[in-house]
Design an enzyme around this catalytic site. Structure first.
Site, PDB file in Angstrom:
ATOM      1  N   GLY A 189       0.732  -1.233   0.091  1.00 41.80           N
ATOM      2  CA  GLY A 189      -0.068  -0.049   0.087  1.00 41.80           C
ATOM      3  C   GLY A 189       0.590   1.227   0.099  1.00 41.80           C
ATOM      4  O   GLY A 189       1.938   1.286  -0.410  1.00 41.80           O
TER       5      GLY A 189
ATOM      6  N   LEU B  57       0.405   3.487  -2.148  1.00 42.70           N
ATOM      7  CA  LEU B  57       0.913   3.478  -3.657  1.00 42.70           C
ATOM      8  C   LEU B  57       1.242   4.643  -4.298  1.00 42.70           C
ATOM      9  O   LEU B  57       0.862   5.800  -3.716  1.00 42.70           O
ATOM     10  CB  LEU B  57      -0.675   3.091  -4.332  1.00 42.70           C
ATOM     11  CG  LEU B  57      -1.101   1.598  -3.909  1.00 42.70           C
ATOM     12  CD1 LEU B  57      -2.296   1.146  -4.630  1.00 42.70           C
ATOM     13  CD2 LEU B  57       0.025   0.475  -3.789  1.00 42.70           C
TER      14      LEU B  57
ATOM     15  N   GLY C 127       5.398   3.909  -9.031  1.00 44.73           N
ATOM     16  CA  GLY C 127       6.138   2.633  -9.012  1.00 44.73           C
ATOM     17  C   GLY C 127       5.191   1.510  -9.077  1.00 44.73           C
ATOM     18  O   GLY C 127       5.086   0.809  -9.902  1.00 44.73           O
ATOM     19  N   HIS C 128       4.201   1.465  -7.987  1.00 42.43           N
ATOM     20  CA  HIS C 128       3.154   0.362  -7.843  1.00 42.43           C
ATOM     21  C   HIS C 128       2.228   0.561  -9.317  1.00 42.43           C
ATOM     22  O   HIS C 128       1.979  -0.466  -9.673  1.00 42.43           O
ATOM     23  CB  HIS C 128       2.546   0.610  -6.749  1.00 42.43           C
ATOM     24  CG  HIS C 128       3.189   0.506  -5.465  1.00 42.43           C
ATOM     25  ND1 HIS C 128       3.347   1.597  -4.660  1.00 42.43           N
ATOM     26  CD2 HIS C 128       3.867  -0.440  -4.746  1.00 42.43           C
ATOM     27  CE1 HIS C 128       3.807   1.305  -3.438  1.00 42.43           C
ATOM     28  NE2 HIS C 128       4.246   0.080  -3.621  1.00 42.43           N
TER      29      HIS C 128
ATOM     30  N   GLN D 210       7.473  -9.488   7.739  1.00 39.90           N
ATOM     31  CA  GLN D 210       8.720  -9.320   7.112  1.00 39.90           C
ATOM     32  C   GLN D 210       9.300  -7.876   7.852  1.00 39.90           C
ATOM     33  O   GLN D 210      10.301  -7.541   7.305  1.00 39.90           O
ATOM     34  CB  GLN D 210       8.623  -8.979   5.529  1.00 39.90           C
ATOM     35  CG  GLN D 210       7.526  -7.817   5.226  1.00 39.90           C
ATOM     36  CD  GLN D 210       7.281  -7.702   3.960  1.00 39.90           C
ATOM     37  OE1 GLN D 210       6.308  -8.474   3.132  1.00 39.90           O
ATOM     38  NE2 GLN D 210       7.921  -6.659   3.234  1.00 39.90           N
TER      39      GLN D 210
ATOM     40  N   ASP E 151      13.353  -3.569  -5.722  1.00 37.64           N
ATOM     41  CA  ASP E 151      13.487  -4.754  -4.712  1.00 37.64           C
ATOM     42  C   ASP E 151      14.012  -5.969  -5.357  1.00 37.64           C
ATOM     43  O   ASP E 151      13.458  -7.102  -5.342  1.00 37.64           O
ATOM     44  CB  ASP E 151      12.033  -5.043  -3.864  1.00 37.64           C
ATOM     45  CG  ASP E 151      11.422  -3.511  -3.253  1.00 37.64           C
ATOM     46  OD1 ASP E 151      11.995  -3.486  -1.985  1.00 37.64           O
ATOM     47  OD2 ASP E 151      10.872  -3.055  -3.755  1.00 37.64           O
TER      48      ASP E 151
ATOM     49  N   SER F 262       9.386   5.342  -3.509  1.00 35.06           N
ATOM     50  CA  SER F 262       9.154   4.240  -2.320  1.00 35.06           C
ATOM     51  C   SER F 262       8.100   4.804  -1.396  1.00 35.06           C
ATOM     52  O   SER F 262       8.134   6.282  -1.263  1.00 35.06           O
ATOM     53  CB  SER F 262      10.538   3.961  -1.695  1.00 35.06           C
ATOM     54  OG  SER F 262      10.279   3.501  -0.303  1.00 35.06           O
ATOM     55  N   SER F 263       7.364   4.238  -0.827  1.00 35.08           N
ATOM     56  CA  SER F 263       6.414   4.462   0.005  1.00 35.08           C
ATOM     57  C   SER F 263       7.004   4.902   1.416  1.00 35.08           C
ATOM     58  O   SER F 263       6.586   5.743   1.920  1.00 35.08           O
ATOM     59  CB  SER F 263       5.379   3.081   0.605  1.00 35.08           C
ATOM     60  OG  SER F 263       4.949   2.602  -0.344  1.00 35.08           O
TER      61      SER F 263
HETATM   62  P1  AMP Z   1       5.963  -2.687  -1.719  1.00 35.71           P
HETATM   63  O1  AMP Z   1       4.668  -2.167  -1.466  1.00 35.71           O
HETATM   64  O2  AMP Z   1       6.934  -1.540  -1.014  1.00 35.71           O
HETATM   65  O3  AMP Z   1       5.960  -3.907  -0.788  1.00 35.71           O
HETATM   66  O4  AMP Z   1       6.216  -2.867  -3.276  1.00 35.71           O
HETATM   67  C1  AMP Z   1       5.345  -3.567  -4.041  1.00 35.71           C
HETATM   68  C2  AMP Z   1       5.916  -3.858  -5.259  1.00 35.71           C
HETATM   69  O5  AMP Z   1       6.274  -2.725  -6.087  1.00 35.71           O
HETATM   70  C3  AMP Z   1       7.308  -4.620  -5.295  1.00 35.71           C
HETATM   71  O6  AMP Z   1       7.323  -5.480  -6.395  1.00 35.71           O
HETATM   72  C4  AMP Z   1       8.071  -3.585  -5.624  1.00 35.71           C
HETATM   73  O7  AMP Z   1       9.471  -3.971  -5.975  1.00 35.71           O
HETATM   74  C5  AMP Z   1       7.277  -2.636  -6.319  1.00 35.71           C
HETATM   75  N1  AMP Z   1       8.000  -1.376  -6.457  1.00 35.71           N
HETATM   76  C6  AMP Z   1       8.262  -0.606  -5.179  1.00 35.71           C
HETATM   77  N2  AMP Z   1       8.873   0.713  -5.546  1.00 35.71           N
HETATM   78  C7  AMP Z   1       8.932   0.755  -7.017  1.00 35.71           C
HETATM   79  C8  AMP Z   1       9.560   1.515  -7.957  1.00 35.71           C
HETATM   80  N3  AMP Z   1      10.062   2.843  -7.574  1.00 35.71           N
HETATM   81  N4  AMP Z   1       9.382   1.321  -9.117  1.00 35.71           N
HETATM   82  C9  AMP Z   1       8.988   0.115  -9.422  1.00 35.71           C
HETATM   83  N5  AMP Z   1       8.500  -0.755  -8.751  1.00 35.71           N
HETATM   84  C10 AMP Z   1       8.234  -0.425  -7.453  1.00 35.71           C
END
Ligand code: AMP
Length: 292
Positions: free
Chosen positions: A31, A33, A36-37, A61, A160, A195-196
Site C-alpha cells: 500500500g 501506492l 512505481g506500484h 517481514q 526490490d 518508495s512508500s
Molecule cells: P511494496 O509496496 O514496497 O512492498 O512494493 C510492492 C511492489 O512494488 C514490489 O514489487 C516493489 O518492487 C514494487 N515497487 C516499489 N517501488 C517501486 C518503484 N519505484 N518502481 C517500480 N516498482 C516499485
C-alpha cells in the site's frame, strides 16, 4: 473494481474468473501506492485479462524495532488510485486472515505461524543480512497470496531486486505455475527511486536521499567508461554518499546479479546496490548493468 476483504469472498471471485478462462495478473503491495506500484498495474493491465492488487502490510517481514506500526496506511487513496488504474479486484486482508495460526493482534513475527518458508541462502545476504528473517516473511506471505489468487503472471519491481530473486526461487522450489515480470524502477524527476518510505523524509533528508541514485549513476558511468575493478566502483559510490553527513551506509556492493556474490572485477554484468539510513528512514536502490 471489487474490494475484497475476506478469503472466502476472494475464493468465490477467483473461481468465477478461472471458470471464464481469464488470465490473472497479480501485483502484491504493502500500500501507500505511488507511480512505481502503478507501473506494475499498467504492465499487468497490458498483459492480462484480470488485474488483482493486494494491499497488505505484512508483519512477518518487519524486524523488531522496524517501522511496521508506523508504515503508512492510506487505504482510501490506494483504492481510488487502483480504480483509476483499471484494477479489477483489490484484496485487503486482515493480519488474522493471512496468519490464521498466529496469535490475535498485531504481534510481529507471530510465533503461532507454525509453518513458514525459509528463503534460503539468497535470503541471508545484503537485505537479508541487515534484516534477519525479512525474506522468510516475504517468501511466506507471497506463497500464501499466490496460493489464494492463482495468478498466471506476477508483477514485481526491480527496486526490490533481491526480492525478485527470492520470489523466483520460491516459485521454482514449490513448482508454482506463475510467470514473473520484473518492471523497471520508477524514479522521481530528480532520480530518487519512488518508495512508500520516502514520505518519512523531511526536506533536508529528501535532499540527502538523492545521493543514493547519484552514487549509483556515478558507479554506472565509471563502469561504462571502462573501469572493471569493483573496489574502484565502490569507492566512487561511497565518495558520492559521503557528500552528506546525514547518510549512514548500511551496505554498498557490486555483485553478481544472479547469485548476489560480491565481485572483484566486473565481467559482462553487475548489480550495484545501496542500502542507507537517512535519519530514521532506511532506503534501498540499485542499478543493473549489462555490457551486452
Ligand atoms: P511494496 O509496496 O514496497 O512492498 O512494493 C510492492 C511492489 O512494488 C514490489 O514489487 C516493489 O518492487 C514494487 N515497487 C516499489 N517501488 C517501486 C518503484 N519505484 N518502481 C517500480 N516498482 C516499485
Amino acid at each position: 473494481m471489487k474490494l475484497i476483504r475476506t478469503i472466502p469472498d476472494l475464493r468465490r471471485h477467483i473461481t468465477r474468473i478461472k471458470a471464464g478462462r481469464h488470465t490473472i495478473g497479480f501485483v502484491p503491495t504493502m500500500g501507500a501506492l505511488h507511480e512505481g506500484h502503478l507501473s506494475l498495474v499498467a504492465a499487468a493491465r497490458w498483459r492480462c485479462d484480470v488485474v488483482i492488487v493486494s494491499v497488505f502490510v505484512n508483519p512477518t517481514q518487519f524486524g523488531p524495532g522496524e517501522d511496521y506500526r508506523r508504515y503508512p496506511r492510506t487505504l482510501r487513496r490506494d483504492a481510488a488510485l487502483c480504480r483509476k488504474a483499471g484494477v479489477d479486484l483489490l484484496f485487503i486482508p486482515s493480519v488474522d486472515a493471512i496468519y490464521p495460526m498466529g496469535p490475535p493482534g498485531d504481534t510481529i513475527r507471530p510465533p503461532g505461524d507454525l509453518i513458514h518458508v525459509d528463503a534460503g541462502p539468497l535470503g541471508t545476504v545484503l537485505e537479508g543480512a541487515s534484516r534477519p528473517g525479512h525474506f522468510n516473511g516475504v517468501a511466506t506471505v507471497v506463497l500464501k497470496l499466490l496460493n489464494l489468487i492463482q495468478p498466471n503472471r506476477l508483477f514485481l519491481g526491480q527496486k526490490d531486486y533481491q526480492q525478485t530473486l527470492v520470489i523466483k526461487q520460491l516459485i521454482r522450489s514449490f513448482h508454482l505455475d506463475v510467470d514473473v515480470t520484473v518492471c523497471p524502477t520508477i524514479r522521481e524527476p530528480d532520480g530518487l527511486a519512488m518508495s512508500s518510505r520516502n514520505r518519512y523524509l523531511n526536506r533536508r533528508e529528501r535532499q540527502a536521499a538523492l545521493l543514493l541514485s547519484q552514487a549509483l549513476a556515478a558507479g554506472a558511468a565509471q563502469l561504462r567508461h571502462g573501469e572493471r575493478s569493483a573496489g574502484a566502483l565502490r569507492t566512487t559510490m561511497r565518495k558520492a554518499l559521503e557528500q552528506s553527513p546525514m547518510i549512514r551506509v548500511d551496505y554498498l556492493t557490486v555483485c553478481d546479479p544472479d547469485t548476489l556474490t560480491p565481485l572483484r572485477r566486473v565481467g559482462k554484468k553487475a548489480l550495484l546496490t545501496i542500502a542507507a539510513r537517512i535519519g530514521a528512514t532506511r532506503l534501498i536502490d540499485n542499478v543493473l548493468l549489462n555490457a551486452d
